[in-house]
Design a protein around this motif. Structure first.
Motif, PDB file in Angstrom:
ATOM      1  N   THR A  21       0.849  -1.195   0.000  1.00  0.00           N
ATOM      2  CA  THR A  21       0.000   0.000   0.000  1.00  0.00           C
ATOM      3  C   THR A  21       0.878   1.236   0.000  1.00  0.00           C
ATOM      4  N   GLY A  22       0.689   2.088  -0.967  1.00  0.00           N
ATOM      5  CA  GLY A  22       1.487   3.296  -1.062  1.00  0.00           C
ATOM      6  C   GLY A  22       0.880   4.446  -0.284  1.00  0.00           C
ATOM      7  N   ALA A  23       1.604   5.563  -0.265  1.00  0.00           N
ATOM      8  CA  ALA A  23       1.149   6.737   0.470  1.00  0.00           C
ATOM      9  C   ALA A  23      -0.149   7.288  -0.119  1.00  0.00           C
ATOM     10  N   ALA A  24      -0.292   7.206  -1.437  1.00  0.00           N
ATOM     11  CA  ALA A  24      -1.498   7.725  -2.081  1.00  0.00           C
ATOM     12  C   ALA A  24      -2.741   6.951  -1.648  1.00  0.00           C
ATOM     13  N   GLU A  25      -2.624   5.613  -1.573  1.00  0.00           N
ATOM     14  CA  GLU A  25      -3.756   4.788  -1.145  1.00  0.00           C
ATOM     15  C   GLU A  25      -4.114   5.066   0.311  1.00  0.00           C
ATOM     16  N   GLN A  26      -3.071   5.230   1.154  1.00  0.00           N
ATOM     17  CA  GLN A  26      -3.320   5.512   2.561  1.00  0.00           C
ATOM     18  C   GLN A  26      -3.997   6.871   2.723  1.00  0.00           C
ATOM     19  N   LEU A  27      -3.568   7.852   1.948  1.00  0.00           N
ATOM     20  CA  LEU A  27      -4.172   9.180   2.020  1.00  0.00           C
ATOM     21  C   LEU A  27      -5.629   9.138   1.571  1.00  0.00           C
ATOM     22  N   GLU A  28      -5.903   8.354   0.530  1.00  0.00           N
ATOM     23  CA  GLU A  28      -7.278   8.240   0.035  1.00  0.00           C
ATOM     24  C   GLU A  28      -8.180   7.586   1.078  1.00  0.00           C
ATOM     25  N   ALA A  29      -7.669   6.553   1.735  1.00  0.00           N
ATOM     26  CA  ALA A  29      -8.447   5.880   2.768  1.00  0.00           C
ATOM     27  C   ALA A  29      -8.737   6.823   3.940  1.00  0.00           C
ATOM     28  N   CYS A  30      -7.733   7.612   4.330  1.00  0.00           N
ATOM     29  CA  CYS A  30      -7.925   8.571   5.417  1.00  0.00           C
ATOM     30  C   CYS A  30      -8.921   9.657   5.020  1.00  0.00           C
ATOM     31  N   THR A  31      -8.857  10.071   3.762  1.00  0.00           N
ATOM     32  CA  THR A  31      -9.786  11.089   3.281  1.00  0.00           C
ATOM     33  C   THR A  31     -11.222  10.580   3.305  1.00  0.00           C
ATOM     34  N   ASP A  32     -11.424   9.331   2.878  1.00  0.00           N
ATOM     35  CA  ASP A  32     -12.766   8.739   2.897  1.00  0.00           C
ATOM     36  C   ASP A  32     -13.308   8.674   4.326  1.00  0.00           C
ATOM     37  N   LEU A  33     -12.458   8.259   5.265  1.00  0.00           N
ATOM     38  CA  LEU A  33     -12.879   8.188   6.661  1.00  0.00           C
ATOM     39  C   LEU A  33     -13.201   9.566   7.210  1.00  0.00           C
ATOM     40  N   LEU A  34     -12.395  10.548   6.828  1.00  0.00           N
ATOM     41  CA  LEU A  34     -12.635  11.904   7.300  1.00  0.00           C
ATOM     42  C   LEU A  34     -13.974  12.433   6.789  1.00  0.00           C
ATOM     43  N   LEU A  35     -14.295  12.151   5.523  1.00  0.00           N
ATOM     44  CA  LEU A  35     -15.570  12.589   4.971  1.00  0.00           C
ATOM     45  C   LEU A  35     -16.739  11.912   5.680  1.00  0.00           C
ATOM     46  N   GLU A  36     -16.581  10.617   5.972  1.00  0.00           N
ATOM     47  CA  GLU A  36     -17.633   9.913   6.709  1.00  0.00           C
ATOM     48  C   GLU A  36     -17.803  10.510   8.104  1.00  0.00           C
ATOM     49  N   ARG A  37     -16.666  10.846   8.748  1.00  0.00           N
ATOM     50  CA  ARG A  37     -16.731  11.441  10.096  1.00  0.00           C
ATOM     51  C   ARG A  37     -17.416  12.803  10.058  1.00  0.00           C
ATOM     52  N   LEU A  38     -17.127  13.617   9.051  1.00  0.00           N
ATOM     53  CA  LEU A  38     -17.757  14.929   8.947  1.00  0.00           C
ATOM     54  C   LEU A  38     -19.261  14.795   8.717  1.00  0.00           C
ATOM     55  N   ALA A  39     -19.652  13.834   7.871  1.00  0.00           N
ATOM     56  CA  ALA A  39     -21.076  13.619   7.599  1.00  0.00           C
ATOM     57  C   ALA A  39     -21.804  13.148   8.857  1.00  0.00           C
ATOM     58  N   ALA A  40     -21.182  12.237   9.600  1.00  0.00           N
ATOM     59  CA  ALA A  40     -21.800  11.745  10.832  1.00  0.00           C
ATOM     60  C   ALA A  40     -21.872  12.846  11.882  1.00  0.00           C
ATOM     61  N   GLY A  41     -20.844  13.684  11.949  1.00  0.00           N
ATOM     62  CA  GLY A  41     -20.856  14.795  12.896  1.00  0.00           C
ATOM     63  C   GLY A  41     -21.957  15.794  12.589  1.00  0.00           C
ATOM     64  N   TYR A  42     -22.163  16.051  11.298  1.00  0.00           N
ATOM     65  CA  TYR A  42     -23.243  16.959  10.896  1.00  0.00           C
ATOM     66  C   TYR A  42     -24.599  16.355  11.242  1.00  0.00           C
ATOM     67  N   GLU A  43     -24.725  15.044  11.025  1.00  0.00           N
ATOM     68  CA  GLU A  43     -25.968  14.352  11.368  1.00  0.00           C
ATOM     69  C   GLU A  43     -26.245  14.444  12.861  1.00  0.00           C
ATOM     70  N   LEU A  44     -25.199  14.284  13.678  1.00  0.00           N
ATOM     71  CA  LEU A  44     -25.364  14.379  15.126  1.00  0.00           C
ATOM     72  C   LEU A  44     -25.794  15.792  15.523  1.00  0.00           C
ATOM     73  N   SER A  45     -25.219  16.799  14.888  1.00  0.00           N
ATOM     74  CA  SER A  45     -25.611  18.182  15.170  1.00  0.00           C
ATOM     75  C   SER A  45     -27.078  18.428  14.845  1.00  0.00           C
ATOM     76  N   LEU A  46     -27.540  17.855  13.723  1.00  0.00           N
ATOM     77  CA  LEU A  46     -28.948  18.000  13.348  1.00  0.00           C
ATOM     78  C   LEU A  46     -29.858  17.347  14.380  1.00  0.00           C
TER      79      LEU A  46
END
Length: 207
Positions: free
Chosen positions: A56-81
């Motif tokens: 697994t290269g750095a690009a794949e790891q960064l993409e995986a972290c980005t996907d998780l971050l987007l999911e976390r932001l969406a869940a956080g917004y849902e919790l705020s609502l």
């Protein structure tokens, strides 16, 4: 996560001879989304701090972290609502006060048992049809298209108020989850597969 009522709660109710308490769907949604936020934060921390897996290269790891971050932001917004939304039919609300829960206009149906209507699956398949019936559609793209629809998607949420987290919650009872899929346009996104909707509606996809 501990379910309600669990064995100990049931035993206590029986021992005391009290009436079983009915779970409040709004409170359950709060707990579920809060737990999701915690889990995503832990997964994100692990993904950031863990050494890359072999091959697994750095690009794949960064993409995986980005996907998780987007999911976390969406869940956080849902919790705020959820935290900012009044709870429908609370016991301390006077009988003569109008019940206007979860963004519904006065006069519209409310206080119904939360339910995922069958037409939500049909609406999702309608989006697939509009896009030429691809094998998968990104969760974000599906939500954007569903927001244009009128009416209630489920749990008193309008289609116009859907988020990725809310759609995932509505589709979860059908056993549907997003997957990391490379789409025809080359993007790799959390996506829903068309066959999963067909299967959920009882359509044989192998015929």
């Amino acid at each position: 996560m501990t379910t309600f009522p669990n064995l100990l709660d049931t035993f206590t109710t029986t021992l005391l001879g009290t009436k079983p308490l009915e779970e409040n769907p709004h409170h359950r949604a709060l707990l579920n989304v809060f737990t999701e936020v915690q889990n995503l934060e832990q997964r994100l921390l692990t993904a950031i701090t863990a050494p890359p897996e072999a091959g697994t290269g750095a690009a794949e790891q960064l993409e995986a972290c980005t996907d998780l971050l987007l999911e976390r932001l969406a869940a956080g917004y849902e919790l705020s609502l959820l935290l900012s939304t009044g709870c429908c039919c609370a016991e301390d609300v006077a009988d003569d006060e109008p019940c206007v829960p979860c963004g519904l206009e006065q006069g519209e149906e409310c206080c119904q048992e939360p339910e995922v209507p069958g037409n939500l699956l049909e609406a999702c398949l309608g989006v697939f049809a509009q896009l030429g019936d691809p094998y998968a559609v990104a969760s974000a793209d599906l939500v954007d298209a569903l927001r244009d629809l009128p009416g209630i998607a489920g749990k008193n949420w309008r289609y116009s108020d859907l988020t990725q987290a809310r759609l995932a919650e509505l589709l979860a009872p059908h056993g549907m989850r997003t997957r990391d899929i490379t789409l025809p346009d080359g993007r790799r996104r959390k996506s829903y597969q068309r066959d999963a909707f067909l299967t959920a509606m009882g359509v044989c996809t192998g015929c």
